[in-house]
Design a protein around this motif. Structure first.
Motif, short mmCIF file in Angstrom:
data_model
loop_
_atom_site.label_atom_id
_atom_site.label_comp_id
_atom_site.label_asym_id
_atom_site.label_seq_id
_atom_site.Cartn_x
_atom_site.Cartn_y
_atom_site.Cartn_z
N MET A 131 0.85 -1.20 0.00
CA MET A 131 0.00 0.00 0.00
C MET A 131 0.88 1.25 0.00
O MET A 131 1.85 1.34 0.73
N ASN A 132 0.52 2.18 -0.82
CA ASN A 132 1.20 3.47 -0.88
C ASN A 132 0.29 4.51 -0.24
O ASN A 132 -0.77 4.81 -0.80
N GLY A 133 0.66 5.03 0.90
CA GLY A 133 -0.26 5.95 1.56
C GLY A 133 0.38 7.28 1.91
O GLY A 133 1.58 7.36 2.19
N ILE A 134 -0.42 8.33 1.85
CA ILE A 134 0.01 9.65 2.34
C ILE A 134 -1.10 10.19 3.24
O ILE A 134 -2.27 10.23 2.83
N LEU A 135 -0.74 10.57 4.46
CA LEU A 135 -1.70 11.21 5.36
C LEU A 135 -1.32 12.68 5.48
O LEU A 135 -0.19 13.01 5.83
N ILE A 136 -2.27 13.55 5.15
CA ILE A 136 -2.03 14.99 5.37
C ILE A 136 -2.89 15.38 6.57
O ILE A 136 -4.12 15.16 6.55
N GLU A 137 -2.25 15.89 7.61
CA GLU A 137 -3.03 16.18 8.82
C GLU A 137 -2.90 17.65 9.23
O GLU A 137 -2.04 18.36 8.73
N ASN A 138 -3.81 18.06 10.10
CA ASN A 138 -3.84 19.44 10.63
C ASN A 138 -3.98 20.49 9.52
O ASN A 138 -3.42 21.59 9.60
N ILE A 139 -4.74 20.17 8.48
CA ILE A 139 -4.89 21.10 7.34
C ILE A 139 -5.74 22.29 7.80
O ILE A 139 -6.87 22.11 8.30
N LYS A 140 -5.22 23.47 7.61
CA LYS A 140 -5.96 24.66 8.06
C LYS A 140 -7.32 24.74 7.36
O LYS A 140 -8.36 24.89 8.01
N GLN A 141 -7.30 24.67 6.02
CA GLN A 141 -8.57 24.58 5.27
C GLN A 141 -8.39 23.57 4.13
O GLN A 141 -7.48 23.73 3.31
N LEU A 142 -9.26 22.59 4.10
CA LEU A 142 -9.28 21.63 2.99
C LEU A 142 -10.36 22.13 2.03
O LEU A 142 -11.56 22.12 2.34
N VAL A 143 -9.91 22.61 0.87
CA VAL A 143 -10.77 23.44 0.01
C VAL A 143 -11.38 22.60 -1.11
O VAL A 143 -10.72 21.72 -1.68
N GLN A 144 -12.63 22.90 -1.42
CA GLN A 144 -13.34 22.30 -2.57
C GLN A 144 -13.66 20.82 -2.32
O GLN A 144 -13.32 19.95 -3.10
N VAL A 145 -14.30 20.55 -1.16
CA VAL A 145 -14.69 19.16 -0.87
C VAL A 145 -16.11 18.94 -1.41
O VAL A 145 -17.02 19.71 -1.12
N ARG A 146 -16.28 17.94 -2.22
CA ARG A 146 -17.58 17.71 -2.85
C ARG A 146 -17.94 16.24 -2.87
O ARG A 146 -17.12 15.38 -2.59
N LYS A 147 -19.20 15.97 -3.24
CA LYS A 147 -19.64 14.58 -3.41
C LYS A 147 -20.53 14.56 -4.64
O LYS A 147 -21.58 15.21 -4.67
N THR A 148 -20.08 13.90 -5.67
CA THR A 148 -20.88 13.83 -6.90
C THR A 148 -21.97 12.78 -6.71
O THR A 148 -21.71 11.68 -6.21
N ASP A 149 -23.20 13.12 -7.11
CA ASP A 149 -24.29 12.16 -6.99
C ASP A 149 -24.01 10.93 -7.85
O ASP A 149 -23.56 11.06 -8.99
N PRO A 150 -24.28 9.73 -7.29
CA PRO A 150 -24.03 8.52 -8.07
C PRO A 150 -24.83 8.56 -9.39
O PRO A 150 -25.94 9.10 -9.43
N GLY A 151 -24.24 8.04 -10.42
CA GLY A 151 -24.94 8.01 -11.71
C GLY A 151 -24.70 9.24 -12.56
O GLY A 151 -24.99 9.25 -13.76
N LYS A 152 -24.17 10.30 -11.95
CA LYS A 152 -23.91 11.52 -12.74
C LYS A 152 -22.74 11.29 -13.69
O LYS A 152 -21.76 10.64 -13.31
N THR A 153 -22.82 11.84 -14.88
CA THR A 153 -21.72 11.61 -15.83
C THR A 153 -20.74 12.77 -15.85
O THR A 153 -19.68 12.69 -16.47
N SER A 154 -21.10 13.86 -15.20
CA SER A 154 -20.13 14.96 -15.08
C SER A 154 -20.58 15.87 -13.95
O SER A 154 -21.70 15.74 -13.46
N SER A 155 -19.67 16.77 -13.56
CA SER A 155 -20.04 17.63 -12.45
C SER A 155 -19.42 19.00 -12.66
O SER A 155 -18.24 19.11 -13.02
#
Ligand code: NIG
Length: 422
Positions: free
Chosen positions: A1-25
């Motif tokens: 497994m190749n993992g990177i943990l980024i912690e204590n982020i002041k602001q994590l910008v542009q967090v979204r969730k695309t609706d299932p089945g959507k072909t673009s967003s």
């Protein structure tokens, strides 16, 4: 497994969730001012993909960290999704700073082009440049873009203007996608200017584009899109329609340079042919906006070239207020914008086109990804998307990005889940 943990982020910008089945967003109108972010956040990357994120107090990796995970402490720093630059001409030979001096002395872009300068000047230089040298020159610009936070890019041909040289450009574009961590979409733009040897025989050059260039580009699978400079003094609406009709038969989706110098009819033509984007739009009004409304064609604004050519800016505010989406791109090219820094383009968008920082960030990320058919993989922080993102230097807030417009703010870039060498 190749993992990177980024912690204590002041602001994590542009967090979204695309609706299932959507072909673009992408976002349009009022939604463009909504930029979802999380204060004091964590983000985990597993094998190149965003695996999870959330507020620090819900971080599952405080004690039990998967073996081999690299940890980045982002205290005081923001994390953004990498920029999606959906309009560039970054493969070119040499430069055109002599024309910059002509411009300062008062010549217009059109006057320089009419004297055989401009795009034809770049075509002559490119003709004398080997494919390897062209690749090496372009690589310098690619590295620069990566340092500025860009992770996916559209690149056009259009400085070849002969069958051989257009193919040469497109092979270089393909190589950039294969040999660098940038995700690349390629556009064939044989109709960027009429070469000198076809002066007065424009329709014969359009025949060459249609009969020879497009089939050869398709045979080598060198491009996903076709583009035309639909503008007075360059290619007419009729030329554009002929090229689009031919390209669509080979599976190349249109995009168009439209309404940069004048009301060219390019926007309406682009929409009518199902263009993925219509770009420039300095000259647009209700007719163009109406054509765009209800379509999924992305209006792409290029304030860097408007700035450099000292023109009037595209009416972004009116477009967004009418419910349209807009994307921002650099238009990196040797003539109208020898610059690829989207941070600066966002500042211009805010100051000159009355966009807010939130709108500018949406325009340069999720909306840019839509204009390259990449919105399900890039353009936002979302579980399952490719881990293309960057960590800033310490900054007070995401708004600072467009505000401190000459400060180098990108500290660590992660593309396809790997930290890139700077
Ligand atoms: O998008 N307008 C046409 N193409 C570029 C300029 C290319 C050049 O001048 O080399 C643009 O501005």
């Amino acid at each position: 497994m190749n993992g990177i943990l980024i912690e204590n982020i002041k602001q994590l910008v542009q967090v979204r969730k695309t609706d299932p089945g959507k072909t673009s967003s992408f976002c349009r109108g009022k939604d463009m001012s909504r930029l979802p972010y999380i204060d004091n956040a964590w983000l985990f990357i597993r094998d190149g993909v965003i695996d999870g994120f959330g507020p620090m107090d819900s971080c599952p990796y405080t004690e039990d960290i998967p073996l081999g995970t690299k940890i980045i402490d982002a205290t005081g720093k923001c994390v953004f999704p990498s920029f999606c630059d959906c309009h560039t001409h970054l493969v070119y030979a040499g430069s055109r700073e002599k024309e910059f001096a002509d411009k300062i002395r008062g010549l217009s872009y059109r006057e320089i082009a009419a004297r055989g300068g401009g795009i034809l000047n770049s075509a002559a230089l490119l003709h004398q440049t080997s494919e390897d040298a062209l690749f090496e020159q372009s690589l310098v610009r690619v590295r620069e873009l990566i340092r500025f936070g860009t992770g996916a890019v559209e690149i056009k041909s259009g400085y070849g203007l002969t069958v051989e040289d257009e193919l040469k450009m497109l092979r270089v574009i393909r190589r950039i996608g294969e040999e660098t961590p940038l995700t690349v979409k390629a556009t064939f733009m044989g109709a960027h200017a009429v070469p000198a040897q076809y002066k007065g025989r424009q329709s014969e050059y359009v025949d060459l584009v249609i009969d020879r260039m497009i089939p050869m580009v398709a045979a080598e699978n060198l491009a996903q899109y076709v583009d035309v400079f639909c503008e007075t003094g360059f290619f007419t609406v009729e030329d554009t329609e002929r090229i689009f009709t031919a390209a669509l038969k080979y599976g190349l989706r249109p995009r168009v340079h439209a309404n940069q110098m004048d009301f060219s009819g390019g926007v309406q033509t682009g929409v009518a042919y199902g263009a993925i984007s219509v770009d420039h739009l300095e000259h647009t009004g209700p007719d163009e906006w109406e054509a765009l409304a209800g379509s999924d064609t992305m209006p792409v604004l290029l304030p860097g070239s408007t700035f450099f050519l000292k023109m009037d800016y595209a009416p972004a505010r009116e477009m967004i207020d009418r419910g349209l989406p807009v994307a921002l791109a650099s238009n990196y090219n040797p003539g109208s914008c020898p610059a690829g820094n989207l941070q600066f383009m966002m500042t211009l968008a805010c100051l000159k086109m009355k966009m807010t920082p939130e709108e500018a960030i949406n325009a340069a990320t999720i909306n840019g990804s839509h204009a390259m058919d990449l919105s399900l993989r890039f353009g936002s922080i979302e579980v399952g998307k490719t881990a293309n993102l960057f960590v800033t230097v310490p900054i007070p807030s995401y708004e600072y990005f467009a505000y401190a417009f000459t400060s180098p703010l990108v500290e660590t870039t992660i593309l396809n889940g790997k930290i890139t060498e700077q």
